[in-house]
Design an enzyme around this catalytic site. Sequence first.
Site, PDB file in Angstrom:
ATOM      1  N   ASP A  72       0.832  -1.380   0.024  1.00 28.33           N
ATOM      2  CA  ASP A  72       0.113  -0.070  -0.011  1.00 28.33           C
ATOM      3  C   ASP A  72       0.904   1.380   0.225  1.00 28.33           C
ATOM      4  O   ASP A  72       1.941   1.288   0.401  1.00 28.33           O
ATOM      5  CB  ASP A  72      -0.925   0.079   1.251  1.00 28.33           C
ATOM      6  CG  ASP A  72      -1.975  -1.153   1.066  1.00 28.33           C
ATOM      7  OD1 ASP A  72      -2.111  -1.982   0.434  1.00 28.33           O
ATOM      8  OD2 ASP A  72      -2.877  -1.045   2.161  1.00 28.33           O
ATOM      9  N   HIS A 215       3.744  -2.124   3.086  1.00 27.25           N
ATOM     10  CA  HIS A 215       3.921  -0.500   2.554  1.00 27.25           C
ATOM     11  C   HIS A 215       5.174  -0.464   1.783  1.00 27.25           C
ATOM     12  O   HIS A 215       6.319  -0.734   2.526  1.00 27.25           O
ATOM     13  CB  HIS A 215       3.710   0.534   3.667  1.00 27.25           C
ATOM     14  CG  HIS A 215       2.392   0.295   4.176  1.00 27.25           C
ATOM     15  ND1 HIS A 215       2.081  -0.416   5.542  1.00 27.25           N
ATOM     16  CD2 HIS A 215       1.294   1.007   4.182  1.00 27.25           C
ATOM     17  CE1 HIS A 215       0.878  -0.365   5.930  1.00 27.25           C
ATOM     18  NE2 HIS A 215       0.353   0.494   5.185  1.00 27.25           N
TER      19      HIS A 215
END
Length: 267
Positions: A72, A215
């Site tokens: 993400d 991430h």
Amino acid sequence: MMTLFRRAVLPLGLAAALFVLPSAVPAGQRSYAATHGAAPFVTEHLIPGSDLDLAQVDLTLPAAKVVALTIDDGPDANDPQILDILRAHGAKATFFYIGAKIPEHHGIARLVAASGNEVGSHTQTHPMTTDLKPTEREWNLAQAEKALASVGVQAAWFRPPYGDVDGALAALARHHGMATVLWTADSQDWKDTGPDVIRHRIVERLAPGAVVLMHSTKAATVAALPAILEEGERRGLRFVTMSEWEAAMRQSVTPELALLHPAPRRH
Ligand SMILES: [Zn+2]
């Protein structure tokens, strides 16, 4: 009633979509993944609003030995290095991009979009979506859709920031052509821990059907990635995109499990 009021202010087609789609997560209530850190392998918690009943998936089948890595908060300068690591291991991932970051990293976003990995939507501005009015939610998803289109992506998957999703948002995402997915394994890499801690947190939950949250913005995550992929390989797991994950889960639905766990009634 709040839900009726919300429907009343939405465009007609959208209101119709909200009316017919099942609301697995009640409006105004944060998701299980947001409140518990990760979702169990249960449709309403992992893929809210989906017609795929995960209770009917036989995770012992060879076809189900897949893991979806989801990365993400990009596009990010780390993405090309992540692509190299994935390629070296014959692995694929899904990048959930923030629309507002795409102009700044346009070349990288195009590279990832053309790499054989999948790109999904992580909204335009990364808000707590349950705080937003319906019109603001619609704006946020529509803007992200435009930003993704500028790099040749039509997203099939939506990842709500912070796992903050309710039934109305999942229905709105579906109206934009996207299925919503949370995660079963959280790297918690946003806590700025080292690669060993990140690897350990993920490896603990590396199992058939897992959806891993990471991430691209964290150097420690990139450093942890090769060891995570190697451990998955040792366990006979294949790292696939979200769409490949869904196909693998659908392929592993078994009549026996369907009888044991009949699909819940839709109201
Ligand atoms: Zn995020």
